[in-house]
Design a protein around this motif. Structure first.
Motif, mmCIF file in Angstrom:
data_model
loop_
_atom_site.group_PDB
_atom_site.id
_atom_site.type_symbol
_atom_site.label_atom_id
_atom_site.label_comp_id
_atom_site.label_asym_id
_atom_site.label_seq_id
_atom_site.Cartn_x
_atom_site.Cartn_y
_atom_site.Cartn_z
ATOM 1 N N LEU A 135 0.837 -1.204 0.000
ATOM 2 C CA LEU A 135 0.000 0.000 0.000
ATOM 3 C C LEU A 135 0.866 1.246 0.000
ATOM 4 O O LEU A 135 2.030 1.225 0.422
ATOM 5 N N MET A 136 0.274 2.345 -0.447
ATOM 6 C CA MET A 136 0.921 3.650 -0.437
ATOM 7 C C MET A 136 -0.129 4.708 -0.149
ATOM 8 O O MET A 136 -1.329 4.496 -0.382
ATOM 9 N N PRO A 137 0.264 5.874 0.381
ATOM 10 C CA PRO A 137 -0.682 6.993 0.440
ATOM 11 C C PRO A 137 -1.183 7.331 -0.958
ATOM 12 O O PRO A 137 -0.503 7.072 -1.963
ATOM 13 N N LEU A 138 -2.369 7.911 -1.037
ATOM 14 C CA LEU A 138 -2.942 8.205 -2.349
ATOM 15 C C LEU A 138 -2.077 9.156 -3.158
ATOM 16 O O LEU A 138 -2.035 9.083 -4.390
ATOM 17 N N VAL A 139 -1.385 10.064 -2.481
ATOM 18 C CA VAL A 139 -0.441 10.970 -3.125
ATOM 19 C C VAL A 139 0.803 11.022 -2.243
ATOM 20 O O VAL A 139 0.701 11.301 -1.051
ATOM 21 N N VAL A 140 1.968 10.742 -2.822
ATOM 22 C CA VAL A 140 3.236 10.803 -2.086
ATOM 23 C C VAL A 140 4.063 11.936 -2.684
ATOM 24 O O VAL A 140 4.612 11.794 -3.773
ATOM 25 N N PRO A 141 4.148 13.088 -1.995
ATOM 26 C CA PRO A 141 4.965 14.185 -2.531
ATOM 27 C C PRO A 141 6.399 13.746 -2.804
ATOM 28 O O PRO A 141 6.896 12.781 -2.231
ATOM 29 N N GLN A 142 7.080 14.511 -3.643
ATOM 30 C CA GLN A 142 8.321 14.058 -4.266
ATOM 31 C C GLN A 142 9.494 13.908 -3.307
ATOM 32 O O GLN A 142 10.421 13.151 -3.589
ATOM 33 N N LEU A 143 9.498 14.633 -2.196
ATOM 34 C CA LEU A 143 10.688 14.733 -1.358
ATOM 35 C C LEU A 143 10.475 13.995 -0.041
ATOM 36 O O LEU A 143 9.429 14.134 0.607
ATOM 37 N N ARG A 144 11.484 13.262 0.383
ATOM 38 C CA ARG A 144 11.368 12.332 1.506
ATOM 39 C C ARG A 144 10.952 12.998 2.814
ATOM 40 O O ARG A 144 10.202 12.414 3.602
ATOM 41 N N THR A 145 11.472 14.196 3.086
ATOM 42 C CA THR A 145 11.254 14.785 4.402
ATOM 43 C C THR A 145 10.045 15.707 4.473
ATOM 44 O O THR A 145 9.820 16.351 5.498
ATOM 45 N N ILE A 146 9.250 15.781 3.417
ATOM 46 C CA ILE A 146 7.948 16.440 3.541
ATOM 47 C C ILE A 146 7.132 15.653 4.547
ATOM 48 O O ILE A 146 7.088 14.428 4.517
ATOM 49 N N THR A 147 6.503 16.354 5.482
ATOM 50 C CA THR A 147 5.687 15.680 6.489
ATOM 51 C C THR A 147 4.233 15.614 6.034
ATOM 52 O O THR A 147 3.789 16.420 5.213
ATOM 53 N N LEU A 148 3.511 14.656 6.603
ATOM 54 C CA LEU A 148 2.099 14.536 6.250
ATOM 55 C C LEU A 148 1.347 15.801 6.641
ATOM 56 O O LEU A 148 0.573 16.347 5.848
ATOM 57 N N GLY A 149 1.583 16.298 7.864
ATOM 58 C CA GLY A 149 0.912 17.530 8.267
ATOM 59 C C GLY A 149 1.289 18.696 7.388
ATOM 60 O O GLY A 149 0.450 19.535 7.052
ATOM 61 N N GLY A 150 2.567 18.749 6.977
ATOM 62 C CA GLY A 150 3.008 19.825 6.100
ATOM 63 C C GLY A 150 2.361 19.772 4.733
ATOM 64 O O GLY A 150 2.006 20.801 4.155
ATOM 65 N N ALA A 151 2.194 18.545 4.189
ATOM 66 C CA ALA A 151 1.575 18.405 2.873
ATOM 67 C C ALA A 151 0.098 18.750 2.905
ATOM 68 O O ALA A 151 -0.464 19.183 1.896
ATOM 69 N N VAL A 152 -0.548 18.578 4.052
ATOM 70 C CA VAL A 152 -1.971 18.890 4.162
ATOM 71 C C VAL A 152 -2.183 20.381 4.396
ATOM 72 O O VAL A 152 -3.003 21.019 3.728
ATOM 73 N N THR A 153 -1.420 20.969 5.307
ATOM 74 C CA THR A 153 -1.603 22.396 5.579
ATOM 75 C C THR A 153 -0.901 23.282 4.567
ATOM 76 O O THR A 153 -1.244 24.455 4.420
ATOM 77 N N GLY A 154 0.098 22.722 3.827
ATOM 78 C CA GLY A 154 0.833 23.530 2.861
ATOM 79 C C GLY A 154 0.736 23.047 1.438
ATOM 80 O O GLY A 154 1.376 23.602 0.547
ATOM 81 N N LEU A 155 -0.012 22.001 1.190
ATOM 82 C CA LEU A 155 -0.263 21.395 -0.115
ATOM 83 C C LEU A 155 0.931 20.555 -0.590
ATOM 84 O O LEU A 155 2.082 20.816 -0.270
ATOM 85 N N GLY A 156 0.625 19.554 -1.355
ATOM 86 C CA GLY A 156 1.612 18.693 -1.986
ATOM 87 C C GLY A 156 0.989 18.124 -3.248
ATOM 88 O O GLY A 156 -0.221 18.239 -3.471
ATOM 89 N N ILE A 157 1.821 17.508 -4.068
ATOM 90 C CA ILE A 157 1.329 16.976 -5.344
ATOM 91 C C ILE A 157 2.298 15.914 -5.814
ATOM 92 O O ILE A 157 3.459 15.882 -5.400
ATOM 93 N N GLU A 158 1.825 15.006 -6.646
ATOM 94 C CA GLU A 158 2.715 14.041 -7.293
ATOM 95 C C GLU A 158 1.967 13.366 -8.433
ATOM 96 O O GLU A 158 0.874 13.764 -8.795
ATOM 97 N N SER A 159 2.576 12.315 -8.980
ATOM 98 C CA SER A 159 2.129 11.762 -10.256
ATOM 99 C C SER A 159 0.782 11.052 -10.187
ATOM 100 O O SER A 159 0.193 10.769 -11.230
ATOM 101 N N THR A 160 0.271 10.744 -8.997
ATOM 102 C CA THR A 160 -1.085 10.176 -8.889
ATOM 103 C C THR A 160 -2.147 11.264 -8.765
ATOM 104 O O THR A 160 -3.332 10.948 -8.636
ATOM 105 N N SER A 161 -1.751 12.533 -8.824
ATOM 106 C CA SER A 161 -2.707 13.614 -8.597
ATOM 107 C C SER A 161 -3.701 13.786 -9.737
ATOM 108 O O SER A 161 -4.724 14.438 -9.560
ATOM 109 N N PHE A 162 -3.424 13.211 -10.910
ATOM 110 C CA PHE A 162 -4.399 13.326 -11.998
ATOM 111 C C PHE A 162 -5.667 12.529 -11.688
ATOM 112 O O PHE A 162 -6.707 12.768 -12.300
ATOM 113 N N ARG A 163 -5.594 11.613 -10.705
ATOM 114 C CA ARG A 163 -6.807 10.875 -10.319
ATOM 115 C C ARG A 163 -7.115 10.972 -8.831
ATOM 116 O O ARG A 163 -8.258 10.766 -8.421
#
Length: 465
Positions: A91-119
């Motif tokens: 399993l994987m999160p639905l969207v995994v931002p590109q950089l290893r040390t991005i935090t989950l809270g940071g990606a939610v409050t500050g936005l993140g994106i990756e190659s699964t974002s088209f769906r």
């Protein structure tokens, strides 16, 4: 299979208590900051006068539920640690931002994106519930509906101005052991955007399924879409963590294979292509550069040192070279305007390569319209392309530092797009409020932080507070 508990719940409760005590210790009127070792921000900020919030115990995965495909995760947990906990279950999160040390809270409050974002949209669209430390010092459990739905909806892109997530429950999705890649070259940008529209609509290309999609433009006449398919059977995988450099492979291979792990972190080893600025792509330097330091967080530390000491800038002055303006941005442009924007960018700014990541807000599983996110108001049903460009340009004679970024901001707005706020922003307050949900932000701010102890969104993003 029952949920696998990774850490004891008492540890989480103690970590939350520590956070609340550190928050209570911040004197009224002093800025509130997180005390964390890494950051993926490119906004310079004023130096803190007080200790930051103690989030040292909030960096873990609490549990993984392979059957329900969900995970409970602390807010400061990095995606690197989160992926380590989910991949053994396929399993994987639905969207995994590109950089290893991005935090989950940071990606939610500050936005993140990756190659699964088209769906799958953006990371916050996979959140089922979250606990938030608000400006009153309370921990609020927020969900898509119910008493605190306003906080849940306004939290994405609030950048800590409405609170800090201590725990989030997120959806997970299956991923195979390998990822098979097709690198499709385009010599015309309209053909590329047509292909993005087709893949987004059908989730396939030339009869093969597509699970993830991103791309790179080297010039308006040379761009690539990378179409990824998750699989358990594949040829021996490539390795771009050693001498090989991932982005260069797009020009060299039409098909490729990576392990699931290496695919998720394919951009991190060379920070996309930005490692070249430190010499890390030179064959001799690369052999000598320890692999443990071929990571985005290490490169970012080098950037922070340069910001602090200005060594390269002083060398440029001694050589008689012009000062440079940092242009580090991710912008979302409607798909039908993307080709025009890319041509304009190549002509007016001239930075290359640029990253291309298609995006569409996640569609609901059942009847009903997609949820709106007022602090980053993309339109449901609209296809976008995230365009990422990271570097610097010479400041032209008579121009001021920031002029190129302001020009880009104007063009993004004229194109009906938005830009992320992790880097420099130059909007005036009226424009900022119009673009980033100012009325909604103020209403939620007044409810959950009535004394405005947490720094405001405009102050964080533009005033660099």
């Amino acid at each position: 299979m029952r949920a696998e508990r990774v850490n004891h719940p008492n540890d989480h409760d103690q970590a939350v208590d520590t956070l609340r005590r550190s928050y209570a210790a911040v004197p009224t009127g002093e800025p509130v900051r997180l005390a964390k070792r890494t950051s993926n921000l490119f906004r310079p900020r004023s130096a803190p006068r007080t200790p930051g919030l103690d989030v040292s115990g909030l960096n873990r995965v609490l549990s993984v539920d392979p059957t329900g495909r969900s995970a409970d995760v602390q807010g400061m947990c990095t995606y690197e640690d989160l992926v380590d906990a989910t991949l053994p279950h396929g399993l994987m999160p639905l969207v995994v931002p590109q950089l290893r040390t991005i935090t989950l809270g940071g990606a939610v409050t500050g936005l993140g994106i990756e190659s699964t974002s088209f769906r799958n949209g953006l990371p916050h669209e996979s959140v089922q519930e979250m606990d938030v430390l608000t400006g009153t010092g309370e921990i609020i459990s927020a969900r898509p509906d119910g008493e605190h739905a306003d906080l849940f909806t306004a939290f994405p892109n609030s950048l800590g101005s409405l609170g800090y997530a201590t725990r989030l429950r997120i959806e997970l999705q299956p991923i195979g052991r390998y990822v098979a890649l097709r690198n499709i070259r385009f010599t015309q940008l309209e053909a590329l955007t047509d292909a993005i529209a087709e893949v987004t609509a059908t989730r396939s290309w030339a009869g093969e399924p597509v699970d993830a999609m991103d791309g790179v433009m080297f010039s308006p006449g040379e761009a690539y879409l990378v179409l990824a398919t998750f699989t358990d059977a594949a040829d021996p995988p490539s390795d771009y963590t050693g001498q090989g450099i991932y982005y260069r492979s797009l020009r060299q291979r039409t098909r490729d294979v990576l392990t699931a792990y290496d695919y998720l972190w394919r951009w991190d080893t060379d920070w996309f292509w930005c490692s070249a600025a430190f010499g890390a792509q030179h064959p001799v330097v690369r052999r000598l550069w320890p692999s443990r330091y071929r990571r985005s967080d290490f490169y970012h530390r080098l950037v922070r040192l340069e910001h602090r000491h200005q060594v390269a800038a002083r060398i440029d002055r001694l050589r008689g070279q012009p000062a440079r303006e940092r242009v580090v941005q991710d912008v979302e442009i409607p798909l039908e305007r993307t080709a025009d924007f890319l041509r304009w960018f190549a002509s007016a700014v001239g930075m290359n390569p640029v990253w291309l990541c298609p995006l569409r807000l996640r569609e609901p599983a059942g009847p009903g319209s997609a949820r709106s996110w007022p602090l980053y108001p993309l339109h449901a049903g609209q296809d976008y392309v995230n365009i990422g460009f990271w570097g610097s340009v010479p400041i032209a004679p008579g121009a001021a530092d920031g002029d190129v970024n302001r020009m880009i901001e104007r063009r993004v707005s004229e194109s009906g797009g938005h830009k992320s706020l992790y880097s420099d922003a130059y909007y005036d307050r009226d424009a900022f409020d119009r673009l980033y949900g100012g009325d909604t932000w103020r209403a939620v701010k007044d409810r959950y932080d009535p004394d405005h102890r947490l720094t405001g969104l405009y102050e964080k993003a533009v005033a660099r507070a």
